[in-house]
Enzyme design. Structure first.
Site, PDB file in Angstrom:
ATOM      1  N   ARG A   1       0.980  -0.842   0.024  1.00  0.00           N
ATOM      2  CA  ARG A   1      -0.079  -0.060  -0.290  1.00  0.00           C
ATOM      3  C   ARG A   1       0.360   1.895  -0.359  1.00  0.00           C
ATOM      4  O   ARG A   1       0.422   1.820  -0.623  1.00  0.00           O
ATOM      5  CB  ARG A   1      -0.924   0.063   0.946  1.00  0.00           C
TER       6      ARG A   1
ATOM      7  N   TYR B   1     -17.070  16.575 -15.811  1.00  0.00           N
ATOM      8  CA  TYR B   1     -17.530  15.433 -16.121  1.00  0.00           C
ATOM      9  C   TYR B   1     -17.911  14.964 -15.008  1.00  0.00           C
ATOM     10  O   TYR B   1     -17.659  15.248 -13.838  1.00  0.00           O
ATOM     11  CB  TYR B   1     -15.409  14.504 -15.720  1.00  0.00           C
TER      12      TYR B   1
ATOM     13  N   ASP C   1      -7.876  18.967 -14.474  1.00  0.00           N
ATOM     14  CA  ASP C   1      -7.687  17.421 -15.170  1.00  0.00           C
ATOM     15  C   ASP C   1      -7.786  17.432 -16.686  1.00  0.00           C
ATOM     16  O   ASP C   1      -7.820  17.743 -17.388  1.00  0.00           O
ATOM     17  CB  ASP C   1      -9.154  17.220 -15.236  1.00  0.00           C
TER      18      ASP C   1
ATOM     19  N   LYS D   1      -8.373   6.431 -19.131  1.00  0.00           N
ATOM     20  CA  LYS D   1      -8.149   7.202 -20.210  1.00  0.00           C
ATOM     21  C   LYS D   1      -7.374   6.296 -21.696  1.00  0.00           C
ATOM     22  O   LYS D   1      -6.574   5.516 -21.371  1.00  0.00           O
ATOM     23  CB  LYS D   1      -8.819   8.221 -20.091  1.00  0.00           C
TER      24      LYS D   1
HETATM   25  C1  LIG Z   1     -13.155   8.880 -16.597  1.00  0.00           C
HETATM   26  C2  LIG Z   1     -12.998  10.752 -16.595  1.00  0.00           C
HETATM   27  C3  LIG Z   1     -13.024  10.858 -14.909  1.00  0.00           C
HETATM   28  C4  LIG Z   1     -13.288   9.817 -14.161  1.00  0.00           C
HETATM   29  O1  LIG Z   1     -12.074   9.093 -14.041  1.00  0.00           O
HETATM   30  P1  LIG Z   1     -11.914   7.263 -13.023  1.00  0.00           P
HETATM   31  O2  LIG Z   1     -11.450   6.567 -13.811  1.00  0.00           O
HETATM   32  O3  LIG Z   1     -13.786   6.591 -14.067  1.00  0.00           O
HETATM   33  O4  LIG Z   1     -12.549   7.022 -11.873  1.00  0.00           O
HETATM   34  C5  LIG Z   1     -12.437  12.140 -14.677  1.00  0.00           C
HETATM   35  N1  LIG Z   1     -12.573  13.162 -15.553  1.00  0.00           N
HETATM   36  C6  LIG Z   1     -12.604  12.984 -16.907  1.00  0.00           C
HETATM   37  C7  LIG Z   1     -12.315  14.065 -17.244  1.00  0.00           C
HETATM   38  C8  LIG Z   1     -12.656  11.674 -17.053  1.00  0.00           C
HETATM   39  O5  LIG Z   1     -12.751  11.554 -18.576  1.00  0.00           O
END
Ligand SMILES: *Cc1c(COP(=O)(O)O)cnc(C)c1O
Length: 395
Positions: A59, A112, A185, A210
């Protein structure tokens, strides 16, 4: 950990070599999946050294995860990176590490959906307030800031699903004027197209699910904190690192390995995503059933000039409006190569209806999206096939 990649190397060289030196125990060229929870100590408290500092429990630290964190920090040109079990776990770590009840956050008014839900349904009951603002307008952000309590300005650029663009450098300046931090982000742009930490942002957050992972086969997240010799990056690293271990939302070794493998090809994948997207935008613009196309690469996009300044290209995400909700739903269910699915950023093309899918949770709120909107995550297939697929779905 020593690493053959230096900050002077190009992006793809760093992607392949930062944190990726051969395994010291065996010479394995690819970082092994250290599927272990604990580590033998040579005497009480005698942690082994070698791959980075001593490991005691996975962890707190695991060599496969460390390799990913070094790779990510190098790509984002940050001081340090922290990997998490998901993008939302990474976001949660930022909120909990940096905020306390009574603090206030400015969030994008088309954030998001999961980010907004986290801020609204988890952080708010805990006492952290927020104001959604149109991040394309500095005046709107200035008006949303509460002097004395705003600690974070949270930015997505490009946003999801409207692909609007915030000016990272200007927003960083605005946040810093009031003593707040700027979080970007960077999931949509990836560090290949845009490096917010070099534009003044304090933290970058990713859903590595992603583009970073890139193959729709892993869920993960990351936080990267800024470099610089004023000690602020170190301070942020200590706070995020403490929470990563104290809350424990860490990725396993295999998931860390998958994201690392994905990052190695991020540059070549993004080039192809961008190239295909540009061709599809051209096609959509000429189609009579398409009312408008949202893509930051278009000169008529509201903040195209900002996008052109802070991004090297405009990414693989396209949204377009049809001539009504029925048309939008029809297109979404008629494509064959574009798979109807949530998520984005993988090698295969996806299509979705944000109003009823990814953004259903924000229906009725300020963040509601138009119901004639269709979102494409353009993959790396042959673009002629993708265009033919859209053409027949639109017919
Ligand atoms: C998918 C996404 C998230 C969240 O991420 P997870 O891996 O699904 O928890 C946050 N910000 C954006 C822009 C995203 O596309």
């Amino acid at each position: 950990m020593s690493t053959p990649a230096t900050p002077q190397h190009g992006f793809s060289t760093r992607a392949l070599h930062a944190g990726q030196e051969p395994d010291p125990a065996t010479g394995a060229v690819v970082t092994p999946i250290y599927q272990t929870s604990t580590y033998k100590q040579d005497g009480v408290g005698g942690l082994r050294t070698g791959l980075g500092t001593g490991y005691e429990y996975s962890r707190s630290g695991n060599p496969t995860r460390t390799a990913l964190e070094i790779q990510l920090a190098s790509l984002e040109q940050g001081h340090q990176a922290f990997a998490f079990a998901s993008g939302l776990a990474a976001e949660d770590a930022i909120l909990r590490a940096l905020l306390k009840p009574g603090d206030h956050v400015v969030v994008p008014n088309d954030a998001y959906g999961g980010t907004y839900r986290l801020v609204k349904r988890v952080a708010e009951p805990w006492g952290v307030e927020h104001t959604p603002a149109d991040l394309t307008s500095l005046d709107a952000v200035r008006a949303a800031i509460r002097s004395g309590t705003t600690r974070l300005v949270w930015v997505e650029t490009p946003t999801n699903p409207l692909l609007s663009i915030g000016d990272i450098a200007a927003l960083a300046e605005l946040a810093h004027e009031v003593g707040a931090l700027l979080v970007v982000d960077n999931t949509f742009a990836t560090p290949y197209l845009q490096t917010p930490l070099t534009l003044g942002a304090d933290l970058v957050v990713h859903s590595t699910t992603k583009y970073c992972g890139g193959h729709s086969d892993v869920v993960g997240g990351a936080v990267v904190v800024r470099a610089g010799d004023d000690g602020r990056g170190e301070d942020l690293a200590e706070r995020i690192g403490f929470h990563q271990n104290a809350m424990g939302a860490v990725p396993g070794a295999f998931d860390s390995w998958l994201v690392q493998r994905g990052l190695k090809t991020l540059g070549v994948r993004m080039d192809r995503h961008c190239e295909n997207a540009e061709r599809i935008v051209e096609f959509l613009l000429g189609h009579p059933r398409v009312a408008s196309v949202l893509y930051p690469g278009l000169p008529e996009h509201t903040n195209h000039a900002v996008a052109a300044r802070q991004m090297s290209r405009f990414g693989g995400m396209i949204s377009f409006r049809t001539r009504g909700v029925e048309d939008a739903l029809q297109v979404c269910k008629s494509t064959e190569l574009f798979t109807l699915a949530e998520s984005l950023g993988g090698v295969e093309s996806l299509i979705e209806h944000p109003g009823r899918m990814t953004h259903a949770s924000v229906a009725g709120s300020l963040l509601e999206v138009p119901d004639d909107l269709v979102r494409l995550s353009v993959g790396i297939e042959d673009v002629a096939d993708l265009i033919a697929d859209l053409d027949s779905a639109l017919a």
